[in-house]
Design an enzyme around this catalytic site. Sequence first.
Site, PDB file in Angstrom:
ATOM      1  N   ARG A  45       8.066   3.521 -14.272  1.00  0.00           N
ATOM      2  CA  ARG A  45       8.351   3.818 -12.866  1.00  0.00           C
ATOM      3  C   ARG A  45       7.827   5.194 -12.473  1.00  0.00           C
ATOM      4  O   ARG A  45       7.597   5.480 -11.305  1.00  0.00           O
ATOM      5  CB  ARG A  45       9.851   3.710 -12.565  1.00  0.00           C
ATOM      6  CG  ARG A  45      10.135   3.630 -11.051  1.00  0.00           C
ATOM      7  CD  ARG A  45      11.601   3.501 -10.709  1.00  0.00           C
ATOM      8  NE  ARG A  45      12.372   4.625 -11.149  1.00  0.00           N
ATOM      9  CZ  ARG A  45      13.245   4.631 -12.151  1.00  0.00           C
ATOM     10  NH1 ARG A  45      13.501   3.525 -12.823  1.00  0.00           N
ATOM     11  NH2 ARG A  45      13.889   5.724 -12.491  1.00  0.00           N
ATOM     12  N   TYR A  53       0.260   0.156  13.567  1.00  0.00           N
ATOM     13  CA  TYR A  53       0.572  -1.027  12.780  1.00  0.00           C
ATOM     14  C   TYR A  53       2.009  -1.461  13.089  1.00  0.00           C
ATOM     15  O   TYR A  53       2.911  -0.627  13.173  1.00  0.00           O
ATOM     16  CB  TYR A  53       0.410  -0.675  11.298  1.00  0.00           C
ATOM     17  CG  TYR A  53       0.560  -1.825  10.351  1.00  0.00           C
ATOM     18  CD1 TYR A  53      -0.384  -2.854  10.325  1.00  0.00           C
ATOM     19  CD2 TYR A  53       1.631  -1.894   9.471  1.00  0.00           C
ATOM     20  CE1 TYR A  53      -0.245  -3.914   9.456  1.00  0.00           C
ATOM     21  CE2 TYR A  53       1.772  -2.951   8.587  1.00  0.00           C
ATOM     22  CZ  TYR A  53       0.827  -3.964   8.586  1.00  0.00           C
ATOM     23  OH  TYR A  53       0.963  -5.005   7.720  1.00  0.00           O
ATOM     24  N   ASP A  56      -2.713   8.140   9.413  1.00  0.00           N
ATOM     25  CA  ASP A  56      -3.009   6.892   8.726  1.00  0.00           C
ATOM     26  C   ASP A  56      -4.488   6.593   8.980  1.00  0.00           C
ATOM     27  O   ASP A  56      -4.868   6.219  10.082  1.00  0.00           O
ATOM     28  CB  ASP A  56      -2.102   5.770   9.275  1.00  0.00           C
ATOM     29  CG  ASP A  56      -2.352   4.420   8.599  1.00  0.00           C
ATOM     30  OD1 ASP A  56      -3.452   4.222   8.048  1.00  0.00           O
ATOM     31  OD2 ASP A  56      -1.449   3.567   8.644  1.00  0.00           O
ATOM     32  N   LYS A  82      -6.608  -2.499   1.987  1.00  0.00           N
ATOM     33  CA  LYS A  82      -7.702  -2.772   2.907  1.00  0.00           C
ATOM     34  C   LYS A  82      -9.025  -2.303   2.295  1.00  0.00           C
ATOM     35  O   LYS A  82      -9.436  -2.842   1.296  1.00  0.00           O
ATOM     36  CB  LYS A  82      -7.408  -2.122   4.258  1.00  0.00           C
ATOM     37  CG  LYS A  82      -5.948  -2.332   4.750  1.00  0.00           C
ATOM     38  CD  LYS A  82      -5.610  -3.767   5.095  1.00  0.00           C
ATOM     39  CE  LYS A  82      -4.134  -4.038   5.320  1.00  0.00           C
ATOM     40  NZ  LYS A  82      -3.476  -3.215   6.321  1.00  0.00           N
TER      41      LYS A  82
HETATM   42  C1  LIG Z   1      -2.127  -2.895   6.599  1.00  0.00           C
HETATM   43  C2  LIG Z   1      -1.776  -1.593   7.173  1.00  0.00           C
HETATM   44  C3  LIG Z   1      -0.620  -0.912   6.760  1.00  0.00           C
HETATM   45  C4  LIG Z   1       0.332  -1.497   5.764  1.00  0.00           C
HETATM   46  O1  LIG Z   1      -0.250  -1.621   4.487  1.00  0.00           O
HETATM   47  P1  LIG Z   1       0.205  -2.734   3.417  1.00  0.00           P
HETATM   48  O2  LIG Z   1      -0.671  -2.439   2.254  1.00  0.00           O
HETATM   49  O3  LIG Z   1      -0.028  -4.075   4.043  1.00  0.00           O
HETATM   50  O4  LIG Z   1       1.657  -2.500   3.151  1.00  0.00           O
HETATM   51  C5  LIG Z   1      -0.380   0.339   7.309  1.00  0.00           C
HETATM   52  N1  LIG Z   1      -1.206   0.889   8.230  1.00  0.00           N
HETATM   53  C6  LIG Z   1      -2.322   0.250   8.656  1.00  0.00           C
HETATM   54  C7  LIG Z   1      -3.189   0.904   9.666  1.00  0.00           C
HETATM   55  C8  LIG Z   1      -2.639  -1.011   8.136  1.00  0.00           C
HETATM   56  O5  LIG Z   1      -3.735  -1.641   8.575  1.00  0.00           O
END
Ligand SMILES: *Cc1c(COP(=O)(O)O)cnc(C)c1O
Length: 395
Positions: free
Chosen positions: A59, A112, A184, A209
Amino acid sequence: MPRNKKGLSTRSVHGGEHRDKPFSSVTNPIVQTSTYVFQNTRELIDYTTGEVDREEYGRYGNPTKSVAERKIAELEGGEDAALFSSGMSAFTSVLLAMLSSGAHVIVMDECYRRSRQFCRQILPRYNIDVTFVKTGDYDELASAITEKTRLIVSESPTNPYLNVIDLEQVVEIAARHRVKVLIDGTFATPYNQKPLDFGIDLVLHSATKYLGGHNDLLSGAVVGSAPLIAAVREFRDVTGGIVDPHGAYLLIRGLKTFALRMEQHNANGLAVARFLEGHPRIRKTYYPGLESHAGYEIACKQMSGFGGVVSFEVDGDMDTTIRFIDAVRIPYIAPSLGGVESLIEQPAIMSFYEMDRSERLEIGIKDELVRFSVGIENADDLIADLDQALGQIQA
Ligand SMILES: *Cc1c(COP(=O)(O)O)cnc(C)c1O
């Protein structure tokens, strides 16, 4: 901070890796274990007192994850990075690690869906005040700051309209009040945008992504200064949202071709956006690389490419758009973005179907809106496919 002068592709391939790997392997092994052995009590004490740097329990860390963390830190030009089991785990952890009861956070409203939900519904339960400000409204942002404000949060570019935040302006406003800024940067990736260079404190990625890039893993990353990341890591040690060794391996594997993939995503994104903008059946196209986009000028100043996500409105209603989506043959109908396979979705149905239509429209999710995550297929094939699908719909 010593700047890594190597090119981004070299960093993608070699960054964060030791040249000597176990068993003379070229690749980093997946260290698939939940716990780590101490030869004797002396070794345990040496570890506990910090004399020896090693693993203890899964962890807290694993060697595969550490390589991926260092690689991402190098790509972003940050001192350190922390990896999580998903982007949302990274997002919720960094906010909870930095905020306490009584604190105030400001969030740019275009984001998001789950990030918005966390800020709107969950943070207030812990007595953390949240103010949403209109994305890109810097006066509203400045006047929302109080003496309790600890953090400003924004995506750039945003989901789904690809609006671009002027990082310099946000940093200037935040610095006046000693407030930290979290960006982000999932849609941009360090290939196209380096927020830390602008003085942003923390950059977050859904590594699910573009960083992973193959639609085959879930992970999230936070990058920033060593002390900030240490605090985020300490929180993760307790709450347990760490990426597992196998996910970390897939992330390292995906990152090897990061620069190549991004080059193709950028080229395809621009080609598809230009095609859609010129098509009579498309009402509006949103892509920061188009001169018609509101964020075009800032994007040109602070980004080196515009990514692979293109949003657009079909000239028609909900049903016309459904017919278009169902007529495309190369992209898959699926949520998510940033992978080699093109994915297409109608947000009003994919993520926001349960929401009241009026509520949906209030946050800008129109019935005829489509989000297209352009993959790395040949642009000509993608464009021909979109063209035949648009040819099949009647207004
Ligand atoms: C997909 C996404 C998230 C969340 O990420 P996960 O890996 O699906 O938990 C957060 N911010 C943005 C801009 C995203 O496209």
